[in-house]
Design a protein around this motif. Structure first.
Motif, PDB file in Angstrom:
ATOM      1  N   ASN A 171       0.975  -1.290  -0.119  1.00 35.55           N
ATOM      2  CA  ASN A 171      -0.007  -0.060  -0.049  1.00 35.55           C
ATOM      3  C   ASN A 171       0.992   1.377  -0.029  1.00 35.55           C
ATOM      4  N   LYS A 172       1.850   1.294   0.727  1.00 34.27           N
ATOM      5  CA  LYS A 172       2.948   2.335   0.661  1.00 34.27           C
ATOM      6  C   LYS A 172       3.406   2.574  -0.658  1.00 34.27           C
ATOM      7  N   LEU A 173       3.978   1.515  -1.254  1.00 33.60           N
ATOM      8  CA  LEU A 173       4.657   1.727  -2.415  1.00 33.60           C
ATOM      9  C   LEU A 173       3.395   2.289  -3.510  1.00 33.60           C
ATOM     10  N   ARG A 174       2.285   1.690  -3.709  1.00 32.92           N
ATOM     11  CA  ARG A 174       1.243   2.398  -4.297  1.00 32.92           C
ATOM     12  C   ARG A 174       0.810   3.806  -3.999  1.00 32.92           C
ATOM     13  N   ASP A 175       1.007   4.245  -2.851  1.00 41.78           N
ATOM     14  CA  ASP A 175       0.618   5.773  -2.413  1.00 41.78           C
ATOM     15  C   ASP A 175       1.671   6.561  -2.881  1.00 41.78           C
ATOM     16  N   LEU A 176       2.945   6.257  -3.153  1.00 45.54           N
ATOM     17  CA  LEU A 176       4.134   6.713  -3.534  1.00 45.54           C
ATOM     18  C   LEU A 176       4.421   6.854  -4.917  1.00 45.54           C
ATOM     19  N   GLY A 177       3.253   6.122  -5.795  1.00 41.12           N
ATOM     20  CA  GLY A 177       3.292   6.269  -7.141  1.00 41.12           C
ATOM     21  C   GLY A 177       3.882   4.846  -8.098  1.00 41.12           C
ATOM     22  N   CYS A 178       4.027   3.862  -7.211  1.00 44.16           N
ATOM     23  CA  CYS A 178       4.609   2.653  -7.914  1.00 44.16           C
ATOM     24  C   CYS A 178       3.431   1.965  -8.426  1.00 44.16           C
ATOM     25  N   THR A 179       3.892   1.214  -9.435  1.00 40.67           N
ATOM     26  CA  THR A 179       2.885   0.297 -10.100  1.00 40.67           C
ATOM     27  C   THR A 179       3.220  -1.214  -9.630  1.00 40.67           C
ATOM     28  N   LEU A 180       2.228  -1.741  -8.881  1.00 42.84           N
ATOM     29  CA  LEU A 180       2.718  -3.080  -8.322  1.00 42.84           C
ATOM     30  C   LEU A 180       2.501  -4.083  -9.459  1.00 42.84           C
ATOM     31  N   VAL A 181       3.853  -4.884  -9.838  1.00 51.96           N
ATOM     32  CA  VAL A 181       3.548  -5.637 -10.757  1.00 51.96           C
ATOM     33  C   VAL A 181       3.523  -7.062 -10.433  1.00 51.96           C
ATOM     34  N   HIS A 182       3.229  -7.315  -9.320  1.00 50.75           N
ATOM     35  CA  HIS A 182       2.922  -8.604  -8.553  1.00 50.75           C
ATOM     36  C   HIS A 182       2.239  -8.556  -7.269  1.00 50.75           C
ATOM     37  N   GLU A 183       1.453  -9.433  -7.387  1.00 48.44           N
ATOM     38  CA  GLU A 183       0.631  -9.389  -5.973  1.00 48.44           C
ATOM     39  C   GLU A 183       1.512  -9.753  -4.813  1.00 48.44           C
ATOM     40  N   GLY A 184       1.213  -9.227  -3.737  1.00 45.32           N
ATOM     41  CA  GLY A 184       2.206  -9.531  -2.518  1.00 45.32           C
ATOM     42  C   GLY A 184       2.350 -11.026  -2.382  1.00 45.32           C
ATOM     43  N   LEU A 185       3.550 -11.412  -2.261  1.00 42.14           N
ATOM     44  CA  LEU A 185       3.779 -12.895  -2.130  1.00 42.14           C
ATOM     45  C   LEU A 185       4.181 -13.256  -0.810  1.00 42.14           C
ATOM     46  N   LYS A 186       3.358 -14.210  -0.258  1.00 40.51           N
ATOM     47  CA  LYS A 186       3.176 -14.544   1.157  1.00 40.51           C
ATOM     48  C   LYS A 186       3.367 -16.113   1.157  1.00 40.51           C
ATOM     49  N   VAL A 187       4.307 -16.562   2.142  1.00 37.76           N
ATOM     50  CA  VAL A 187       4.952 -17.973   2.291  1.00 37.76           C
ATOM     51  C   VAL A 187       4.678 -18.223   3.778  1.00 37.76           C
ATOM     52  N   GLU A 188       4.195 -19.058   3.841  1.00 40.50           N
ATOM     53  CA  GLU A 188       3.898 -19.647   5.440  1.00 40.50           C
ATOM     54  C   GLU A 188       5.263 -20.131   5.699  1.00 40.50           C
ATOM     55  N   LEU A 189       5.944 -19.585   7.049  1.00 39.79           N
ATOM     56  CA  LEU A 189       7.255 -19.718   7.689  1.00 39.79           C
ATOM     57  C   LEU A 189       8.334 -19.875   6.410  1.00 39.79           C
ATOM     58  N   SER A 190       8.961 -21.225   6.482  1.00 34.83           N
ATOM     59  CA  SER A 190      10.238 -21.203   5.505  1.00 34.83           C
ATOM     60  C   SER A 190       9.449 -21.746   4.334  1.00 34.83           C
ATOM     61  N   PRO A 191      10.040 -21.117   3.231  1.00 37.85           N
ATOM     62  CA  PRO A 191       9.698 -21.564   1.917  1.00 37.85           C
ATOM     63  C   PRO A 191      10.042 -23.161   1.456  1.00 37.85           C
ATOM     64  N   SER A 192       9.081 -23.754   1.115  1.00 33.57           N
ATOM     65  CA  SER A 192       9.136 -25.061   0.638  1.00 33.57           C
ATOM     66  C   SER A 192       9.909 -25.231  -1.127  1.00 33.57           C
ATOM     67  N   GLN A 193      10.582 -26.252  -1.497  1.00 32.60           N
ATOM     68  CA  GLN A 193      11.030 -26.189  -2.717  1.00 32.60           C
ATOM     69  C   GLN A 193       9.910 -25.644  -3.672  1.00 32.60           C
ATOM     70  N   ASP A 194       8.755 -26.065  -3.739  1.00 29.76           N
ATOM     71  CA  ASP A 194       8.002 -25.254  -4.877  1.00 29.76           C
ATOM     72  C   ASP A 194       7.742 -23.932  -4.427  1.00 29.76           C
ATOM     73  N   GLU A 195       7.794 -23.471  -3.152  1.00 33.38           N
ATOM     74  CA  GLU A 195       7.681 -21.914  -2.779  1.00 33.38           C
ATOM     75  C   GLU A 195       8.966 -21.308  -3.316  1.00 33.38           C
ATOM     76  N   ARG A 196       9.949 -21.767  -3.180  1.00 34.69           N
ATOM     77  CA  ARG A 196      11.261 -21.258  -3.764  1.00 34.69           C
ATOM     78  C   ARG A 196      11.247 -21.017  -5.249  1.00 34.69           C
ATOM     79  N   GLU A 197      10.623 -21.967  -5.970  1.00 32.28           N
ATOM     80  CA  GLU A 197      10.307 -21.777  -7.324  1.00 32.28           C
ATOM     81  C   GLU A 197       9.639 -20.593  -7.668  1.00 32.28           C
TER      82      GLU A 197
END
Length: 150
Positions: free
Chosen positions: A108-134
């Protein structure tokens, strides 16, 4: 501004740092350079020198930014970031009421400062799995693709 990417992150347990490593791998796979800084070694004004801004932060407590991100967040106030591409990622913990709120706060802060968000916020539960690393590597590759759209 040159064709450039900055990645600023905070990690306490190493989970967000693992995500950061995979994101940076994805960027470098496509031959791009990335400046990586821990948030304690960065200033908000650093963001103005880059085309693509990536921020990584875990969520603290009941949905706050990590303490080490607070000064940086305040320093972002008033920056002129129109035309920049940006995205945010972070490790999360579903045992808390607010899941990954730091990712949303920074997006939200980056958007408020004029940035275009090019990816939805990426949220990973705790430590990334192999699939989440990809998924993190693909997040990084998307940042490189955003350069051609900057």
């Amino acid at each position: 501004m040159s064709d450039s990417i900055i990645l600023v992150y905070a990690s306490m347990t190493g989970n967000t740092e693992e995500m950061k490593d995979a994101v940076a791998e994805g960027i470098r796979e496509l031959g791009a350079d990335v400046t990586v800084k821990e948030v304690m070694d960065a200033q908000g004004s650093d963001l103005e020198g880059y085309d693509v801004i990536l921020l990584g932060a875990y969520t603290w407590g009941d949905g706050e930014l990590p303490d080490e991100f607070l000064d940086f967040y305040d320093e972002m106030e008033g920056l002129k970031l129109e035309g920049r591409r940006a995205a945010v990622f972070g490790s999360c913990d579903s045992s808390y009421a607010q899941y990954g709120a730091a990712v949303d706060i920074l997006s939200n802060k980056l958007r408020d400062l004029g940035c275009t968000l090019v990816h939805e916020g990426l949220k990973v539960e705790l430590s990334p799995s192999q699939d989440e690393r990809e998924i993190c590597r693909e997040f990084g590759r998307n940042a490189v693709r955003a350069l051609s759209n900057a």
